[in-house]
Design an enzyme around this catalytic site. Structure first.
Site, PDB file in Angstrom:
ATOM      1  N   SER A   1       3.419 -35.985  81.487  1.00 22.74           N
ATOM      2  CA  SER A   1       3.800 -35.716  82.876  1.00 22.74           C
ATOM      3  C   SER A   1       2.625 -35.976  83.818  1.00 22.74           C
ATOM      4  O   SER A   1       1.476 -35.710  83.481  1.00 22.74           O
ATOM      5  CB  SER A   1       4.263 -34.257  82.985  1.00 22.74           C
ATOM      6  OG  SER A   1       3.812 -33.663  84.161  1.00 22.74           O
ATOM      7  N   THR A   2       2.940 -36.530  84.960  1.00 24.72           N
ATOM      8  CA  THR A   2       1.915 -36.696  85.997  1.00 24.72           C
ATOM      9  C   THR A   2       2.401 -35.941  87.211  1.00 24.72           C
ATOM     10  O   THR A   2       3.356 -36.363  87.863  1.00 24.72           O
ATOM     11  CB  THR A   2       1.766 -38.183  86.414  1.00 24.72           C
ATOM     12  OG1 THR A   2       2.297 -38.989  85.391  1.00 24.72           O
ATOM     13  CG2 THR A   2       0.369 -38.543  86.724  1.00 24.72           C
TER      14      THR A   2
ATOM     15  N   LYS B   1       1.357 -33.464  90.806  1.00 31.36           N
ATOM     16  CA  LYS B   1       0.425 -33.567  91.926  1.00 31.36           C
ATOM     17  C   LYS B   1      -0.927 -32.985  91.555  1.00 31.36           C
ATOM     18  O   LYS B   1      -1.956 -33.451  91.978  1.00 31.36           O
ATOM     19  CB  LYS B   1       0.994 -32.819  93.132  1.00 31.36           C
ATOM     20  CG  LYS B   1       1.826 -33.731  94.032  1.00 31.36           C
ATOM     21  CD  LYS B   1       2.066 -33.093  95.378  1.00 31.36           C
ATOM     22  CE  LYS B   1       2.839 -31.790  95.223  1.00 31.36           C
ATOM     23  NZ  LYS B   1       3.304 -31.203  96.473  1.00 31.36           N
TER      24      LYS B   1
ATOM     25  N   SER C   1      -1.815 -31.973  88.198  1.00 34.86           N
ATOM     26  CA  SER C   1      -2.286 -32.128  86.831  1.00 34.86           C
ATOM     27  C   SER C   1      -1.613 -33.299  86.126  1.00 34.86           C
ATOM     28  O   SER C   1      -0.558 -33.768  86.549  1.00 34.86           O
ATOM     29  CB  SER C   1      -2.004 -30.844  86.047  1.00 34.86           C
ATOM     30  OG  SER C   1      -0.617 -30.715  85.847  1.00 34.86           O
ATOM     31  N   VAL C   2      -2.273 -33.747  85.073  1.00 32.74           N
ATOM     32  CA  VAL C   2      -1.679 -34.746  84.194  1.00 32.74           C
ATOM     33  C   VAL C   2      -1.629 -34.087  82.811  1.00 32.74           C
ATOM     34  O   VAL C   2      -2.601 -33.465  82.394  1.00 32.74           O
ATOM     35  CB  VAL C   2      -2.565 -36.010  84.108  1.00 32.74           C
ATOM     36  CG1 VAL C   2      -1.859 -37.114  83.351  1.00 32.74           C
ATOM     37  CG2 VAL C   2      -2.937 -36.488  85.493  1.00 32.74           C
ATOM     38  N   VAL C   3      -0.488 -34.194  82.144  1.00 29.30           N
ATOM     39  CA  VAL C   3      -0.362 -33.567  80.829  1.00 29.30           C
ATOM     40  C   VAL C   3      -0.192 -34.651  79.755  1.00 29.30           C
ATOM     41  O   VAL C   3       0.608 -35.565  79.912  1.00 29.30           O
ATOM     42  CB  VAL C   3       0.829 -32.570  80.794  1.00 29.30           C
ATOM     43  CG1 VAL C   3       0.934 -31.897  79.438  1.00 29.30           C
ATOM     44  CG2 VAL C   3       0.689 -31.532  81.891  1.00 29.30           C
TER      45      VAL C   3
ATOM     46  N   ASP D   1       5.358 -19.257  90.427  1.00 29.16           N
ATOM     47  CA  ASP D   1       5.978 -20.588  90.561  1.00 29.16           C
ATOM     48  C   ASP D   1       7.103 -20.681  89.533  1.00 29.16           C
ATOM     49  O   ASP D   1       7.296 -21.695  88.874  1.00 29.16           O
ATOM     50  CB  ASP D   1       4.936 -21.690  90.337  1.00 29.16           C
ATOM     51  CG  ASP D   1       5.447 -23.072  90.753  1.00 29.16           C
ATOM     52  OD1 ASP D   1       6.460 -23.128  91.481  1.00 29.16           O
ATOM     53  OD2 ASP D   1       4.861 -24.080  90.340  1.00 29.16           O
TER      54      ASP D   1
HETATM   55  P1  ADP Z   1       2.320 -28.989  86.911  1.00 29.17           P
HETATM   56  O1  ADP Z   1       1.418 -28.048  87.633  1.00 29.17           O
HETATM   57  O2  ADP Z   1       1.945 -30.397  87.050  1.00 29.17           O
HETATM   58  O3  ADP Z   1       3.789 -28.710  87.183  1.00 29.17           O
HETATM   59  P2  ADP Z   1       2.924 -28.060  84.238  1.00 29.17           P
HETATM   60  O4  ADP Z   1       2.088 -27.084  83.489  1.00 29.17           O
HETATM   61  O5  ADP Z   1       4.221 -27.564  84.768  1.00 29.17           O
HETATM   62  O6  ADP Z   1       2.028 -28.684  85.374  1.00 29.17           O
HETATM   63  O7  ADP Z   1       3.168 -29.306  83.292  1.00 29.17           O
HETATM   64  C1  ADP Z   1       3.875 -30.432  83.726  1.00 29.17           C
HETATM   65  C2  ADP Z   1       4.894 -30.845  82.683  1.00 29.17           C
HETATM   66  O8  ADP Z   1       4.244 -31.150  81.471  1.00 29.17           O
HETATM   67  C3  ADP Z   1       5.891 -29.763  82.364  1.00 29.17           C
HETATM   68  O9  ADP Z   1       7.004 -29.819  83.194  1.00 29.17           O
HETATM   69  C4  ADP Z   1       6.259 -30.061  80.936  1.00 29.17           C
HETATM   70  O10 ADP Z   1       7.283 -31.036  80.891  1.00 29.17           O
HETATM   71  C5  ADP Z   1       4.997 -30.676  80.377  1.00 29.17           C
HETATM   72  N1  ADP Z   1       4.202 -29.659  79.662  1.00 29.17           N
HETATM   73  C6  ADP Z   1       3.206 -28.886  80.144  1.00 29.17           C
HETATM   74  N2  ADP Z   1       2.701 -28.090  79.204  1.00 29.17           N
HETATM   75  C7  ADP Z   1       3.384 -28.359  78.084  1.00 29.17           C
HETATM   76  C8  ADP Z   1       3.348 -27.852  76.749  1.00 29.17           C
HETATM   77  N3  ADP Z   1       2.478 -26.915  76.387  1.00 29.17           N
HETATM   78  N4  ADP Z   1       4.200 -28.370  75.856  1.00 29.17           N
HETATM   79  C9  ADP Z   1       5.092 -29.316  76.202  1.00 29.17           C
HETATM   80  N5  ADP Z   1       5.175 -29.831  77.425  1.00 29.17           N
HETATM   81  C10 ADP Z   1       4.352 -29.360  78.369  1.00 29.17           C
HETATM   82 MG    MG Z   2       5.129 -27.375  86.635  1.00 32.32          MG
END
Ligand code: ADP
Ligand code: MG
Length: 475
Positions: A220-221, A223, A225-227, A364
């Site tokens: 996920s990208t 605003k 963070s990038v995961v 949130d």
């Molecule tokens: P943001 O602040 O960008 O919304 P999030 O923590 O919600 O950050 O993470 C963004 C996305 O990444 C989430 O909607 C989810 O789909 C994926 N994600 C984040 N953490 C995890 C995790 N521990 N396991 C699986 N997916 C995750």
């Molecule tokens: Mg989120």
């Protein structure tokens, strides 16, 4: 015919683009009289650009040869001659004058003896001798920055006049400064999709240390963070690494975080530190906050990612999902009415646990930050979570309640409480207002009471007074 036309057109175009070049080639340049030098600069610039392009191409080839398929690569980026394409260079011409360094001052004492001349009688050569000076100037080019190519002037017995030498020196300085600035700009910005070089290095270190096996890709990208997804590496003495990990990289572009200040600025846990920090460190605090909040939740038994490690602005946690596929968000999954009801009660329970046991408000909470995995709801994204006594903590809770109520009421859960009932059920407070405006006003009054208490007693109320424990809702 069309070929002829094309040739003519091209000639016309060339004439329009470089009128002087053509004039010089035909005219006075050949005779050696009245040499028109007006286009020399342009020619020189074009040649320089050509040279730079070839130089960069060669550099890229060498970089590729050295790095091969290695996971860790050495970048030659700093040696690239990127400046001809850099558009914001207008200030450079004056920039170099700001330096304490006087570019016109000789760097080293000259080798001419003190008396100022060498030789005797007719063969006397003074320090002002053009040839001596010229050679000396050529030699002094060695002092320019290493990436500034000066060629073999000494070998060619090149004699540079003071005027040319000074111009070159000035140029070398401004180029050096420009390259440094460009480099800095690049280092300090986080690319939209990928990560900046420093973050990449952090990630590589984790892989090299064996903590992570491989980083497979981006999930996920957002605003802020990038995961990424990664396969976990070897367990250490004190750490068990989950088989699959999620790596949350908090973006180091600062703009997005500005409007989130209020979450952290007023969080007393971080208050003392906040004012003293630069924005880069504040972003690390977001990551730190997420880690602490996740740990609290984990301890309370709330389904959420388990923290693996925090390094600067990079948080590694367990992956919710399987085989690289992240669990779907509640908003993206279609649940049976039975599961929907189950999810609702589970969330109600989690919100109460979060408030009571973890002393936290998610802040949130919505169907975007809840994942459906293994037949239950998992909470994620808690970097902005605050304690209920945060100056806006109850407002955040009310907003969370609105999101949850709306989602489940729309989703057909007849038992779903409305937002005001949910707020009371979670907080244990008993706000009786029967409309949103009054309810909100009472919440703000409570927050203000707490703030006044802080002002007068220097201490927050540990919890807002309530009429006993809230009833625990369960299926
Ligand atoms: P943001 O602040 O960008 O919304 P999030 O923590 O919600 O950050 O993470 C963004 C996305 O990444 C989430 O909607 C989810 O789909 C994926 N994600 C984040 N953490 C995890 C995790 N521990 N396991 C699986 N997916 C995750
Ligand atoms: Mg989120």
């Amino acid at each position: 015919m069309s070929e002829q036309l094309a040739k003519e057109l091209q000639l016309e175009e060339e004439n329009a683009a470089f009128p002087e070049v053509v004039a010089v080639a035909e005219g006075p340049f050949i005779t050696g009289e009245n040499i028109d030098t007006s286009s020399d600069l342009m020619l020189a610039q074009m040649l320089q650009m050509e040279f730079d392009r070839e130089y960069d191409a060669q550099l890229r080839r060498e970089e590729k040869k050295i790095n091969g398929d290695s996971k860790v690569s050495i970048s030659f980026e700093n040696y690239r001659k990127v400046h001809p394409y850099d558009s914001d260079s207008s200030e450079d011409e004056v920039d170099w004058q700001d330096t304490r360094h006087d570019p016109y001052r000789a760097d080293k004492p000259t080798t001419t003896p003190r008396k100022g001349f060498i030789g005797k009688g007719k063969d006397i050569t003074t320090k002002h001798d053009e040839v001596v000076c010229g050679r000396k100037n050529t030699a002094r080019m060695e002092n320019f920055a290493p990436e500034f190519q000066v060629g073999d002037g000494i070998g060619m017995d090149l004699k540079l006049s003071n005027q040319v030498f000074n111009a070159l020196k000035q140029h070398a300085y401004s180029e050096e400064r420009r390259s440094a600035r460009l480099h800095e700009k690049k280092e300090h910005s986080t690319a939209e999709k990928a990560v900046d070089p420093k973050t990449r290095l952090l990630l590589y270190k984790m892989v090299n240390a064996g903590m992570l096996e491989t980083i497979t890709g981006c999930i996920s990208t957002g605003k802020e963070s990038v995961v990424f997804h990664a396969y976990g590496g070897n367990a250490t003495e004190d750490k068990v690494i989950p088989p699959e990990c999620a790596i949350k990289v908090f973006k180091t572009t600062l703009n997005e975080f500005k409007n989130r200040d209020k979450y952290i600025k007023d969080d007393y846990r971080f208050k003392d530190r906040f004012s003293k920090l630069n924005p880069r460190k504040i972003i690390r605090m977001w990551a730190e906050k997420e880690m602490h909040n996740l740990t609290r939740m984990q301890n309370a038994g709330i389904p959420c990612p388990q923290v693996v490690i925090l390094k600067k602005h990079v948080l590694v946690m367990s992956f919710i999902g399987q085989d690289q596929v992240p669990a779907p968000k509640l908003k993206d999954v279609t649940l049976s009415s039975e599961d929907m009801k189950k999810a609702y009660y589970q969330i109600l329970n989690m919100m109460q646990q979060l408030y009571k046991q973890c002393n936290l408000v998610h802040a949130d909470l919505s169907e975007y930050n809840m994942l459906w995995h293994d037949g239950k709801v998992w909470l994620i994204d808690v970097s902005q979570s605050v304690e209920p006594t945060h100056p806006h903590g109850l407002e955040f809770l009310f907003r969370d309640c609105k999101n949850v109520s709306q989602f489940f009421q729309k989703g057909g859960v007849a038992e779903a409480l409305n937002e005001r009932e949910l707020f009371n059920a979670v907080s244990g407070l008993n706000i009786t207002a029967d409309n949103e405006v009054d309810f909100q006003a009472e919440i703000e009054a409570l927050e203000k009471m707490n703030e006044d208490h802080v002002q007068n007693h220097g201490k927050k109320l540990s919890v807002f007074s309530s009429d006993g424990d809230p009833p625990i809702y369960d299926e």
